[in-house]
Design a protein around this motif. Structure first.
Motif, PDB file in Angstrom:
ATOM      1  N   PHE A  41       0.850  -1.183   0.000  1.00 30.57           N
ATOM      2  CA  PHE A  41       0.000   0.000   0.000  1.00 30.57           C
ATOM      3  C   PHE A  41       0.889   1.239   0.000  1.00 30.57           C
ATOM      4  O   PHE A  41       2.094   1.157   0.242  1.00 30.57           O
ATOM      5  CB  PHE A  41      -0.932   0.007   1.221  1.00 30.57           C
ATOM      6  CG  PHE A  41      -0.250  -0.279   2.527  1.00 30.57           C
ATOM      7  CD1 PHE A  41       0.346   0.736   3.266  1.00 30.57           C
ATOM      8  CD2 PHE A  41      -0.186  -1.570   3.023  1.00 30.57           C
ATOM      9  CE1 PHE A  41       0.981   0.481   4.468  1.00 30.57           C
ATOM     10  CE2 PHE A  41       0.447  -1.857   4.228  1.00 30.57           C
ATOM     11  CZ  PHE A  41       1.032  -0.823   4.954  1.00 30.57           C
ATOM     12  N   TYR A  42       0.285   2.368  -0.310  1.00 29.82           N
ATOM     13  CA  TYR A  42       0.986   3.641  -0.289  1.00 29.82           C
ATOM     14  C   TYR A  42       0.838   4.275   1.092  1.00 29.82           C
ATOM     15  O   TYR A  42      -0.131   4.029   1.810  1.00 29.82           O
ATOM     16  CB  TYR A  42       0.420   4.584  -1.357  1.00 29.82           C
ATOM     17  CG  TYR A  42       0.715   4.120  -2.764  1.00 29.82           C
ATOM     18  CD1 TYR A  42       1.803   4.622  -3.468  1.00 29.82           C
ATOM     19  CD2 TYR A  42      -0.091   3.160  -3.378  1.00 29.82           C
ATOM     20  CE1 TYR A  42       2.081   4.187  -4.760  1.00 29.82           C
ATOM     21  CE2 TYR A  42       0.188   2.712  -4.668  1.00 29.82           C
ATOM     22  CZ  TYR A  42       1.275   3.230  -5.350  1.00 29.82           C
ATOM     23  OH  TYR A  42       1.546   2.792  -6.608  1.00 29.82           O
ATOM     24  N   LYS A  43       1.803   5.132   1.446  1.00 30.96           N
ATOM     25  CA  LYS A  43       1.780   5.733   2.768  1.00 30.96           C
ATOM     26  C   LYS A  43       2.362   7.142   2.712  1.00 30.96           C
ATOM     27  O   LYS A  43       3.382   7.369   2.051  1.00 30.96           O
ATOM     28  CB  LYS A  43       2.586   4.881   3.755  1.00 30.96           C
ATOM     29  CG  LYS A  43       2.580   5.387   5.187  1.00 30.96           C
ATOM     30  CD  LYS A  43       3.385   4.435   6.077  1.00 30.96           C
ATOM     31  CE  LYS A  43       3.376   4.866   7.527  1.00 30.96           C
ATOM     32  NZ  LYS A  43       4.204   3.970   8.381  1.00 30.96           N
ATOM     33  N   ASN A  80       5.981   3.944  -1.388  1.00 30.23           N
ATOM     34  CA  ASN A  80       5.182   3.229  -2.385  1.00 30.23           C
ATOM     35  C   ASN A  80       5.451   1.733  -2.295  1.00 30.23           C
ATOM     36  O   ASN A  80       6.429   1.305  -1.673  1.00 30.23           O
ATOM     37  CB  ASN A  80       5.487   3.758  -3.792  1.00 30.23           C
ATOM     38  CG  ASN A  80       6.886   3.404  -4.240  1.00 30.23           C
ATOM     39  OD1 ASN A  80       7.191   2.249  -4.521  1.00 30.23           O
ATOM     40  ND2 ASN A  80       7.780   4.401  -4.296  1.00 30.23           N
ATOM     41  N   PRO A  81       4.605   0.901  -2.890  1.00 29.51           N
ATOM     42  CA  PRO A  81       4.741  -0.558  -2.749  1.00 29.51           C
ATOM     43  C   PRO A  81       5.954  -1.175  -3.423  1.00 29.51           C
ATOM     44  O   PRO A  81       6.262  -2.337  -3.168  1.00 29.51           O
ATOM     45  CB  PRO A  81       3.444  -1.097  -3.394  1.00 29.51           C
ATOM     46  CG  PRO A  81       2.481   0.036  -3.335  1.00 29.51           C
ATOM     47  CD  PRO A  81       3.322   1.255  -3.532  1.00 29.51           C
ATOM     48  N   PHE A 141       1.028  12.483  11.919  1.00 27.81           N
ATOM     49  CA  PHE A 141      -0.037  11.669  11.351  1.00 27.81           C
ATOM     50  C   PHE A 141       0.548  10.796  10.255  1.00 27.81           C
ATOM     51  O   PHE A 141       1.628  11.066   9.732  1.00 27.81           O
ATOM     52  CB  PHE A 141      -1.129  12.537  10.710  1.00 27.81           C
ATOM     53  CG  PHE A 141      -1.834  13.476  11.634  1.00 27.81           C
ATOM     54  CD1 PHE A 141      -3.071  13.143  12.174  1.00 27.81           C
ATOM     55  CD2 PHE A 141      -1.286  14.717  11.949  1.00 27.81           C
ATOM     56  CE1 PHE A 141      -3.741  14.005  13.015  1.00 27.81           C
ATOM     57  CE2 PHE A 141      -1.946  15.592  12.778  1.00 27.81           C
ATOM     58  CZ  PHE A 141      -3.183  15.244  13.321  1.00 27.81           C
ATOM     59  N   PHE A 142      -0.193   9.763   9.860  1.00 26.88           N
ATOM     60  CA  PHE A 142       0.105   9.083   8.604  1.00 26.88           C
ATOM     61  C   PHE A 142      -1.192   8.542   8.026  1.00 26.88           C
ATOM     62  O   PHE A 142      -2.135   8.219   8.755  1.00 26.88           O
ATOM     63  CB  PHE A 142       1.145   7.968   8.765  1.00 26.88           C
ATOM     64  CG  PHE A 142       0.710   6.778   9.580  1.00 26.88           C
ATOM     65  CD1 PHE A 142       0.127   5.674   8.969  1.00 26.88           C
ATOM     66  CD2 PHE A 142       0.910   6.754  10.948  1.00 26.88           C
ATOM     67  CE1 PHE A 142      -0.250   4.557   9.715  1.00 26.88           C
ATOM     68  CE2 PHE A 142       0.546   5.651  11.704  1.00 26.88           C
ATOM     69  CZ  PHE A 142      -0.041   4.550  11.087  1.00 26.88           C
ATOM     70  N   CYS A 143      -1.232   8.493   6.697  1.00 21.33           N
ATOM     71  CA  CYS A 143      -2.381   7.904   6.015  1.00 21.33           C
ATOM     72  C   CYS A 143      -1.878   6.793   5.097  1.00 21.33           C
ATOM     73  O   CYS A 143      -0.751   6.845   4.604  1.00 21.33           O
ATOM     74  CB  CYS A 143      -3.181   8.943   5.233  1.00 21.33           C
ATOM     75  SG  CYS A 143      -2.316   9.729   3.861  1.00 21.33           S
ATOM     76  N   THR A 156      -4.587   2.404  -1.021  1.00 13.09           N
ATOM     77  CA  THR A 156      -4.233   1.486  -2.098  1.00 13.09           C
ATOM     78  C   THR A 156      -4.394   2.169  -3.451  1.00 13.09           C
ATOM     79  O   THR A 156      -5.053   3.207  -3.578  1.00 13.09           O
ATOM     80  CB  THR A 156      -5.128   0.240  -2.074  1.00 13.09           C
ATOM     81  OG1 THR A 156      -6.491   0.648  -2.264  1.00 13.09           O
ATOM     82  CG2 THR A 156      -4.998  -0.498  -0.749  1.00 13.09           C
ATOM     83  N   GLU A 157      -3.793   1.555  -4.471  1.00 18.79           N
ATOM     84  CA  GLU A 157      -3.951   2.076  -5.826  1.00 18.79           C
ATOM     85  C   GLU A 157      -5.414   2.030  -6.255  1.00 18.79           C
ATOM     86  O   GLU A 157      -5.899   2.921  -6.948  1.00 18.79           O
ATOM     87  CB  GLU A 157      -3.086   1.273  -6.792  1.00 18.79           C
ATOM     88  CG  GLU A 157      -3.092   1.796  -8.216  1.00 18.79           C
ATOM     89  CD  GLU A 157      -2.083   1.094  -9.096  1.00 18.79           C
ATOM     90  OE1 GLU A 157      -2.083   1.359 -10.311  1.00 18.79           O
ATOM     91  OE2 GLU A 157      -1.296   0.277  -8.578  1.00 18.79           O
ATOM     92  N   ALA A 158      -6.132   0.983  -5.816  1.00 21.82           N
ATOM     93  CA  ALA A 158      -7.547   0.861  -6.166  1.00 21.82           C
ATOM     94  C   ALA A 158      -8.360   2.032  -5.614  1.00 21.82           C
ATOM     95  O   ALA A 158      -9.332   2.473  -6.232  1.00 21.82           O
ATOM     96  CB  ALA A 158      -8.107  -0.453  -5.645  1.00 21.82           C
ATOM     97  N   PHE A 159      -7.992   2.548  -4.458  1.00 17.46           N
ATOM     98  CA  PHE A 159      -8.683   3.704  -3.884  1.00 17.46           C
ATOM     99  C   PHE A 159      -8.586   4.906  -4.816  1.00 17.46           C
ATOM    100  O   PHE A 159      -9.570   5.603  -5.061  1.00 17.46           O
ATOM    101  CB  PHE A 159      -8.091   4.053  -2.519  1.00 17.46           C
ATOM    102  CG  PHE A 159      -8.487   5.413  -2.006  1.00 17.46           C
ATOM    103  CD1 PHE A 159      -9.755   5.642  -1.501  1.00 17.46           C
ATOM    104  CD2 PHE A 159      -7.590   6.473  -2.032  1.00 17.46           C
ATOM    105  CE1 PHE A 159     -10.134   6.896  -1.036  1.00 17.46           C
ATOM    106  CE2 PHE A 159      -7.944   7.724  -1.576  1.00 17.46           C
ATOM    107  CZ  PHE A 159      -9.221   7.931  -1.071  1.00 17.46           C
TER     108      PHE A 159
END
Length: 300
Positions: free
Chosen positions: A52-54, A82-83, A99-101, A104-107
């Motif tokens: 996942f991306y972060k 990135n993944p 903070f962190f979020c 996914t690419e699908a999002f």
């Protein structure tokens, strides 16, 4: 070989629960306060790729290990992961906030924002760290606060808003000067070797006759890693004692053995899958590295 950390791994190890909709193919987004993930009882995820991306907004003393770099953070910073690139975050004390979020690419694809992933800060070889002034940190923290509030709302279009906040955060970073002066390469060889191994292994196993290995040369891997081919060769030689070409050849031979022994595909099909232009080239390669012809292995 480093095992990628999945979203399920992240939730189970960090939070000890799984969102009910995690397995649905609708994309995923979430945001967290960093303060909840530091301290003596915090669970530390290992240096690895994540699926996942972060984006992380952080204040405090920490090291960020990313591909072949170690980034020293001694103030406010924005970090992008990135993944494709392994990384980990190493807090040096408990005085961390931010903070962190994760998403996914699908999002992004679901909300027509997949172009975000083409930005330099999300590409392998790009700049993952951006230093912030106190004023810039406050503005980024306000965006993260909006994300945290919106994810809890029942607004029907909240994910459109969240996608917009992610885009704004990314473009805010691109306007800043990347913190390239903070990089040092004390572990460069080890980390670039890990990244090379990840990219190599992602091409396997070959599961269908239509699947084909795309990265087969030292030059191709160096291009993906955004390093000079000589630098890649030196790093791999230092860590493994072998050249890039040797490591690629060994992996191709192992896969060739598996396909010859466990499939009914003909040599032409196997040759194509492993990226050889002609079956004769594959046969010569296999004989050079094993001392046997492909048909001899298949007959065993």
């Amino acid at each position: 070989m480093l095992k990628p950390v999945s979203l399920a791994d992240f939730y189970q190890q960090k939070i000890h629960w799984l969102p009910a909709n995690l397995q649905q193919d609708i994309g995923h987004f979430n945001v967290f306060r960093l303060d909840d993930f530091v301290g003596p009882n915090a669970c530390h995820l290992p240096y690895s790729r994540k699926d996942f991306y972060k984006i992380t907004l952080v204040t405090g003393r920490s090291n960020y290990h990313y591909a072949d770099r170690t980034v020293e953070i001694r103030g406010h910073a924005l970090l992008f992961a990135n993944p494709l690139v392994p990384y980990d975050w190493e807090p040096l004390d408990d005085q961390q906030t931010g903070f962190f979020c994760i998403f996914t690419e699908a999002f992004l694809q679901r909300y027509h924002a997949a172009g975000l992933l083409e930005l330099p800060l999300f590409r392998p070889g790009g700049q993952p760290l951006y230093s912030l002034t106190a004023e810039q940190y406050a503005a980024a923290a306000q965006l993260m606060e909006k994300m945290a509030a919106e994810i809890q709302s029942d607004y029907a279009y909240k994910y459109d808003l969240l996608r917009g906040y992610v885009l704004e955060l990314a473009h805010t970073a691109l306007k800043l000067q990347p913190a390239t002066t903070l990089y040092h390469d004390s572990t460069a060889a080890t980390r670039i070797a890990s990244l090379f191994a990840e990219l190599l292994e992602r091409q396997f196993p070959i599961e269908t006759p239509g699947q084909q290995v795309k990265l087969r040369t030292a030059q191709a891997f160096a291009g993906q890693l955004a390093v000079h081919v000589n630098h890649l060769n030196r790093a791999l030689k230092d860590v493994t004692g072998k050249t890039t070409t040797q490591l690629i050849a060994e992996r191709l031979v192992r896969e060739a053995h598996a396909l010859l022994r466990h499939t009914a595909w003909n040599v032409s099909e196997i040759s194509y899958c492993l990226g050889f232009a002609e079956p004769a080239h594959f046969s010569n390669f296999f004989r050079k590295h094993t001392g046997a012809v492909p048909s001899a292995v298949r007959a065993v």
